[in-house]
Write an enzyme that holds these catalytic residues in place. Structure first.
Site, PDB file in Angstrom:
ATOM      1  N   GLU A 118      36.093  34.989  45.287  1.00 31.59           N
ATOM      2  CA  GLU A 118      37.144  34.554  46.216  1.00 31.59           C
ATOM      3  C   GLU A 118      36.638  34.515  47.661  1.00 31.59           C
ATOM      4  OE1 GLU A 118      41.333  36.146  44.536  1.00 31.59           O
ATOM      5  OE2 GLU A 118      39.851  37.704  44.832  1.00 31.59           O
ATOM      6  N   GLY A 171      48.907  33.752  40.445  1.00 29.22           N
ATOM      7  CA  GLY A 171      49.604  32.915  39.485  1.00 29.22           C
ATOM      8  C   GLY A 171      50.908  32.412  40.093  1.00 29.22           C
ATOM      9  N   MET A 184      47.732  40.995  42.008  1.00 29.71           N
ATOM     10  CA  MET A 184      47.519  42.384  41.624  1.00 29.71           C
ATOM     11  C   MET A 184      47.192  43.333  42.783  1.00 29.71           C
ATOM     12  SD  MET A 184      45.442  41.625  38.046  1.00 29.71           S
ATOM     13  CE  MET A 184      45.478  43.318  37.476  1.00 29.71           C
ATOM     14  N   GLU A 185      47.269  42.855  44.030  1.00 33.52           N
ATOM     15  CA  GLU A 185      46.841  43.711  45.147  1.00 33.52           C
ATOM     16  C   GLU A 185      47.758  43.702  46.368  1.00 33.52           C
ATOM     17  OE1 GLU A 185      44.760  41.142  44.064  1.00 33.52           O
ATOM     18  OE2 GLU A 185      43.586  42.326  42.640  1.00 33.52           O
ATOM     19  N   ASP A 187      46.627  29.487  38.710  1.00 36.74           N
ATOM     20  CA  ASP A 187      47.177  29.365  37.356  1.00 36.74           C
ATOM     21  C   ASP A 187      48.688  29.499  37.458  1.00 36.74           C
ATOM     22  OD1 ASP A 187      47.965  32.405  36.653  1.00 36.74           O
ATOM     23  OD2 ASP A 187      46.117  32.411  37.792  1.00 36.74           O
TER      24      ASP A 187
END
Ligand code: SAH
Length: 257
Positions: free
Chosen positions: A19, A85, A199-200, A223
């Site tokens: 990333e 996502g 997730m962060e 996604d």
């Protein structure tokens, strides 16, 4: 490390190396400081002092990283850039989401506390700094107006990209890679306002809240958090998201002078 406010760096954080790869390549004088298993790349980008770091994946890794950025590197602002996502209808692969607020979708101390509320904080949602988020969204709109210019025609064709829409709103975070239609549908039902899942972000937002340091987050949609979420995930980051991150950060840093 001591730093006066004038020299205090802007922190740029991603979870995974891919990333941040394009951005790290653009930091000519980067020098890594290794701490707690992470490399903190101290240098300059767009004429500004910057510390860039990979947090690793998940909320704990992100929180550790954020605390170190604030306490050891004296970061004056924290910007997270990565992939997520898409949840809400209309948040498509290749679009960008800038958080106005963030929530941990897997936090649940009910019935002691309302679902999602972080116990003893009296809140479930942590706001991004409005000024920072506003300039980040403006930088994204400016930098990504022409995806061909940033990525080249090949990547645009490969991922059937259109001009990225820049959405602003709620991003939710949790320690799960959401990769089934059933799970993303459950999240949409429970949190209809949520634009994207990762997730962060909410962990970093909570740590920045504790320290009173401005935080903002930008996520390129890699996604749709459904059964095909893993397909082409890595290639999308390498070919698209990493370059979007660099383009937006350069535009944002240029707006700070
Ligand atoms: N494939 C990677 C793991 C990726 S985990 C590997 O093997 O190392 C997913 C990462 O991308 C996290 O950092 C998260 O923030 C983000 N992300 C992208 N899409 C996501 C989704 N559908 N659900 C949760 N996190 C997602």
């Amino acid at each position: 490390m001591t730093s006066t406010p004038a020299q205090a760096p802007i922190a740029i954080v991603s979870a995974m190396h891919a990333e941040l790869a394009a951005l790290l390549e653009a930091m000519p004088d980067e020098a890594p400081v290794r701490l707690a298993g992470r490399d903190f790349w101290c240098g300059h980008l767009g004429g500004q002092a910057v510390v860039a770091v990979l947090s690793g994946i998940g909320k704990v890794a992100a929180a550790t990283t954020a605390a170190l950025l604030l306490e050891r590197f004296g970061a004056r602002a924290v910007l997270f850039t990565g992939v997520a996502g898409g949840l809400a209808p209309g948040v498509a692969v290749g679009d960008v989401v800038v958080a106005t607020e963030l929530l941990q979708h897997d936090m649940d101390a009910s019935p002691l506390f309302p679902r999602w509320e972080v116990p003893l904080y009296g809140r479930a949602r942590f706001a991004a700094d409005p000024a920072l988020a506003g300039t980040l969204a403006a930088a994204a709109a400016r930098a990504l107006a022409e995806p061909h210019a940033t990525l080249g025609a090949e990547a645009v064709a490969e991922f059937a990209l259109h001009r990225p829409q820049v959405h602003r709103g709620l991003i939710v975070s949790g320690d799960r890679f959401v990769a089934t239609q059933a799970e993303s549908e459950a999240l949409r039902q429970a949190l209809p306002e949520a634009l994207a899942v990762e997730m962060e972000g909410a962990a970093v937002a909570q740590v920045c809240h504790d320290f009173g340091t401005p935080f903002a987050a930008l996520r390129t949609i890699s996604d749709r958090a459904d059964d095909s979420a893993h397909v082409d995930f890595q290639r999308f980051i390498d070919r698209v998201a990493s370059h979007y991150s660099l383009a937006v950060m350069m535009a944002w840093l240029g707006m700070q002078r």
